[in-house]
Structures are given as structure tokens and as C-alpha cells.
Design an enzyme around this catalytic site. Structure first.
Site, PDB file in Angstrom:
ATOM      1  N   GLN A 268      -1.111 -28.759  46.794  1.00 18.19           N
ATOM      2  CA  GLN A 268      -1.167 -28.551  48.244  1.00 18.19           C
ATOM      3  C   GLN A 268      -0.646 -27.161  48.599  1.00 18.19           C
ATOM      4  OE1 GLN A 268      -2.265 -30.889  50.736  1.00 18.19           O
ATOM      5  NE2 GLN A 268      -2.220 -28.982  51.873  1.00 18.19           N
TER       6      GLN A 268
ATOM      7  N   ASP B 202       4.082 -32.020  58.718  1.00 16.59           N
ATOM      8  CA  ASP B 202       3.609 -33.120  57.860  1.00 16.59           C
ATOM      9  C   ASP B 202       4.098 -34.413  58.512  1.00 16.59           C
ATOM     10  OD1 ASP B 202       2.702 -34.693  55.733  1.00 16.59           O
ATOM     11  OD2 ASP B 202       4.321 -34.125  54.368  1.00 16.59           O
TER      12      ASP B 202
ATOM     13  N   HIS C 192       4.534 -31.149  45.808  1.00 20.53           N
ATOM     14  CA  HIS C 192       3.074 -31.282  45.960  1.00 20.53           C
ATOM     15  C   HIS C 192       2.470 -29.895  45.708  1.00 20.53           C
ATOM     16  CE1 HIS C 192      -0.696 -32.877  46.942  1.00 20.53           C
ATOM     17  NE2 HIS C 192      -0.550 -33.201  48.215  1.00 20.53           N
TER      18      HIS C 192
ATOM     19  N   ARG D 131      -8.236 -27.206  49.320  1.00 18.85           N
ATOM     20  CA  ARG D 131      -7.756 -28.022  48.202  1.00 18.85           C
ATOM     21  C   ARG D 131      -8.773 -28.001  47.056  1.00 18.85           C
ATOM     22  NH1 ARG D 131      -3.993 -31.962  48.695  1.00 18.85           N
ATOM     23  NH2 ARG D 131      -4.294 -31.923  46.449  1.00 18.85           N
TER      24      ARG D 131
ATOM     25  N   CYS E 181      -0.924 -30.693  56.085  1.00 20.25           N
ATOM     26  CA  CYS E 181      -1.564 -31.054  54.811  1.00 20.25           C
ATOM     27  C   CYS E 181      -2.524 -32.225  54.979  1.00 20.25           C
ATOM     28  CB  CYS E 181      -0.493 -31.378  53.768  1.00 20.25           C
ATOM     29  SG  CYS E 181       0.613 -32.708  54.270  1.00 20.25           S
TER      30      CYS E 181
ATOM     31  N   ARG F   8      -0.756 -38.498  40.296  1.00 17.34           N
ATOM     32  CA  ARG F   8       0.013 -38.666  41.540  1.00 17.34           C
ATOM     33  C   ARG F   8       0.958 -39.838  41.337  1.00 17.34           C
ATOM     34  NH1 ARG F   8      -1.974 -38.711  47.796  1.00 17.34           N
ATOM     35  NH2 ARG F   8      -2.035 -36.503  47.229  1.00 17.34           N
TER      36      ARG F   8
HETATM   37  N1   CP Z   1      -2.941 -33.680  51.546  1.00 20.16           N
HETATM   38  C1   CP Z   1      -3.141 -34.648  50.637  1.00 20.16           C
HETATM   39  O1   CP Z   1      -2.611 -34.626  49.530  1.00 20.16           O
HETATM   40  O2   CP Z   1      -3.968 -35.638  51.068  1.00 20.16           O
HETATM   41  P1   CP Z   1      -4.281 -37.000  50.282  1.00 20.16           P
HETATM   42  O3   CP Z   1      -3.003 -37.794  50.268  1.00 20.16           O
HETATM   43  O4   CP Z   1      -5.366 -37.665  51.079  1.00 20.16           O
HETATM   44  O5   CP Z   1      -4.706 -36.658  48.899  1.00 20.16           O
HETATM   45  N1  NVA Z   2       4.631 -35.978  52.517  1.00 19.52           N
HETATM   46  C1  NVA Z   2       3.437 -36.788  52.463  1.00 19.52           C
HETATM   47  C2  NVA Z   2       2.278 -35.960  52.021  1.00 19.52           C
HETATM   48  C3  NVA Z   2       0.965 -36.675  51.960  1.00 19.52           C
HETATM   49  C4  NVA Z   2      -0.154 -35.808  51.463  1.00 19.52           C
HETATM   50  C5  NVA Z   2       3.665 -37.961  51.543  1.00 19.52           C
HETATM   51  O1  NVA Z   2       4.269 -37.784  50.476  1.00 19.52           O
HETATM   52  O2  NVA Z   2       3.261 -39.078  51.888  1.00 19.52           O
END
Ligand code: CP
Ligand code: NVA
Length: 300
Positions: free
Chosen positions: A129, A219, A126, A287, A259, A99
């Protein structure tokens, strides 16, 4: 094969992984222990609950070994160049799941390493997701001919959702405030990869966008890394809050998706996220099944 961009596995790969995730959900024991000896590196430059835990548990349930790397120890792009990090780690590990803030770091890693690189969220996509999102929609109705109304920020989650959904025949309408639309190149890519007449539509009208949708998805208005824009975004995104009135405009069968993490009262009200037709916790559970399916597919 990598999963840096959701289309890296192709439309057939997306359909296969979504179906496999559903099968794994129905019978987790069917895949338990099938990746014994595989070593999966997990790395997070940003906070995470769902991704971190679903990846760690999913890896272990396949009999593989999750190895969580510490962000400050790796120093991706600061202590060491991303391509060197990848080339070193693949000498010890079989899969690199990262990530990151900057999507280009994942591209560099994937270009220089043979081991599969999995995007666990970047500023651009993502993909894990999006696979779980499609598993969730498929639990509600067949993906071919389905439609999702995504409201809010044209962000990483919206990008992967558009690309993955259109590739399996699901239409997506993305409604954002002017200036917060998804990346044009991604919109073009989603349109050109669409099958079965699926359409990608952009709108600035949240109420028009949800009419006839099978799922209403939102989101956070401010993604991780853009916190300095939060105040301005709260003003711009106000009309895009998913209230009961907006959700009901989608019709009496539509499900609600997010999400997570959600900012209750901001992009969605308590009444909608806690609604009988909210599927956000199924989506979060999916997930786990999705990550197992992704790992199996990339290491087949
Ligand atoms: N939806 C998602 O990716 O959640 P986290 O940021 O908690 O991993
Ligand atoms: N769009 C959000 C998603 C978090 C899972 C972010 O990038 O923070």
C-alpha cells in the site's frame, strides 16, 4: 530479498520501485510477459478486494502464474507452523505473498524460506500500500520535500507510510487521538531513516496537522481484527473525521488519499471522498502497477 517490512528493500529500493511502478503505469506493455514461468502464491487470512485482485491480475500480466491458497486449508499457525508452511510452499512456488493477522508469522516465514516473502498487510505494516501511496503522491508533486498529513489511527497503513515516505524525503505528520499513536519503534525507525530533511511529526490536533500538507490521508478507525473496539473508537476518533472544513484547512491544492475500503460518513465524508481533489481511485489503481514493480524488483 523480502518485503515483510517496507524498509526490507532499503530507501534506494523504495525509490526504484516507485519509479518503476510509474513507468509500468505509463507503458504496461514494457513489462508484459517478463516473468513467464514464475509461480506466485497468494494467501489471505483477512478479507481483501484491492490487494487480492491487483496481485492476481498483476502477476498474470507479467506472464507469471498466481496461485491463490485457501485460508482454511492452510491454517497458518494452527494446522501448520508458519516456517513449515513457507519451507513446503517454496518447493512449488517462487514467491510467497501473504496477508496475515500476526506480523510475526511473516517474519518466521521469511527467516526460514529462501523465496521472497511479501507482506500483503499484517497488524504491523502494509508495505505494498505504501508503495502505491508514494506513486500517487508523486503524480501530484515531487516526493522530495512533499508532506502528507495522516489523520486517524496509528495503524499498519500509517506505519508503512511513515517508513516509506521518510525514506524518499517526504515528511509525514500523524495526527491521532491520545492513546492511538503509531508504534514508537516505527516512529524512531522512520526518523532515523529519513532523507532530505523529511520529518515525522506526531500530533493530537487534526486541524493543526493538515496545514500546508500536500496530501491529507486517512484510513478506517477500526482495522480488521479489532472490531470489538469499534464502538469506543467511534467516540475517540470523532474529531478526526475528514470533513470539507478539515480538508480545506490543508489549502486549495491538497489531494485526499485513503487506502480503502472507506467507511463513508465515519472517517471521511462523502463530499471529501468524492471531491475533485480526491485521488482514492487512482491510489487503488496504483496498487496494480506497484505490485508488478515489487514483483519485478524482488525477482530481478
Ligand atoms: N487497501 C487495501 O489493502 O484494500 P483491500 O483490503 O481490499 O485489499
Ligand atoms: N488498516 C486497515 C487497512 C485495510 C486495507 C486494516 O488493517 O483493516
Amino acid at each position: 530479498m523480502d518485503l515483510v517490512n517496507v524498509l526490507d528493500i532499503g530507501s534506494d529500493g523504495i525509490a526504484h520501485v516507485v519509479e518503476l511502478a510509474a513507468k509500468i503505469k505509463a507503458d504496461p506493455s514494457s513489462v508484459a510477459g517478463t516473468r513467464s514461468g514464475l509461480r506466485v502464491g497468494l494467501f489471505f487470512e483477512k478479507p481483501s478486494i484491492r490487494t487480492r485482485v491487483s496481485c492476481e491480475v498483476g502477476t498474470a500480466e507479467l506472464g507469471a502464474q498466481p496461485i491463490v491458497l485457501k485460508n482454511d486449508e492452510v491454517g497458518l499457525g494452527t494446522r501448520e507452523a508458519p516456517q513449515d508452511v513457507a519451507r513446503v510452499l517454496e518447493r512449488y512456488l517462487d514467491v510467497l505473498a501473504f496477508r496475515v493477522f500476526d506480523h510475526r508469522n511473516l517474519v518466521l516465514m521469511a527467516e526460514h524460506a529462501e523465496a521472497p516473502v511479501i507482506n500483503l498487510l499484517s497488524d504491523r505494516e502494509h508495505p505494498c500500500q505504501a508503495i502505491a501511496d508514494l506513486v500517487t503522491v508523486a503524480e501530484h508533486r515531487p516526493l522530495k520535500g512533499a508532506s502528507i498529513a495522516y489523520l486517524g489511527d496509528g495503524n499498519n497503513v500509517a506505519h508503512s507510510l511513515m517508513l516509506a515516505a521518510s525514506a524518499v524525503g517526504t515528511s509525514v505528520t500523524v495526527a491521532t487521538p491520545a492513546g492511538y499513536e503509531p508504534d514508537e519503534t516505527i516512529v524512531d525507525l522512520a526518523r532515523s531513516g529519513a532523507i532530505g530533511g523529511a520529518e515525522i511529526t506526531l500530533s493530537n490536533d487534526p486541524f493543526a496537522a493538515v496545514v500546508g500538507a500536500d496530501a491529507v490521508y486517512t484510513d478506517v478507525w477500526t482495522s480488521m481484527g479489532s472490531e470489538n473496539e469499534a464502538e469506543e473508537r467511534r467516540i475517540q476518533f470523532e474529531p478526526f473525521r475528514v470533513t470539507e472544513e478539515l480538508f480545506e484547512s490543508a489549502g486549495s491544492e491538497a489531494i485526499f488519499m485513503h487506502c480503502l475500503p472507506a467507511h463513508r460518513g465515519e472517517e471521511v465524508t462523502d463530499a471529501v471522498i468524492d471531491h475533485q481533489r480526491s485521488r482514492v481511485f487512482d491510489q487503488a489503481e496504483n496498487r496494480l502497477h506497484a505490485f508488478k514493480a515489487i514483483l519485478l524488483h524482488l525477482t530481478a
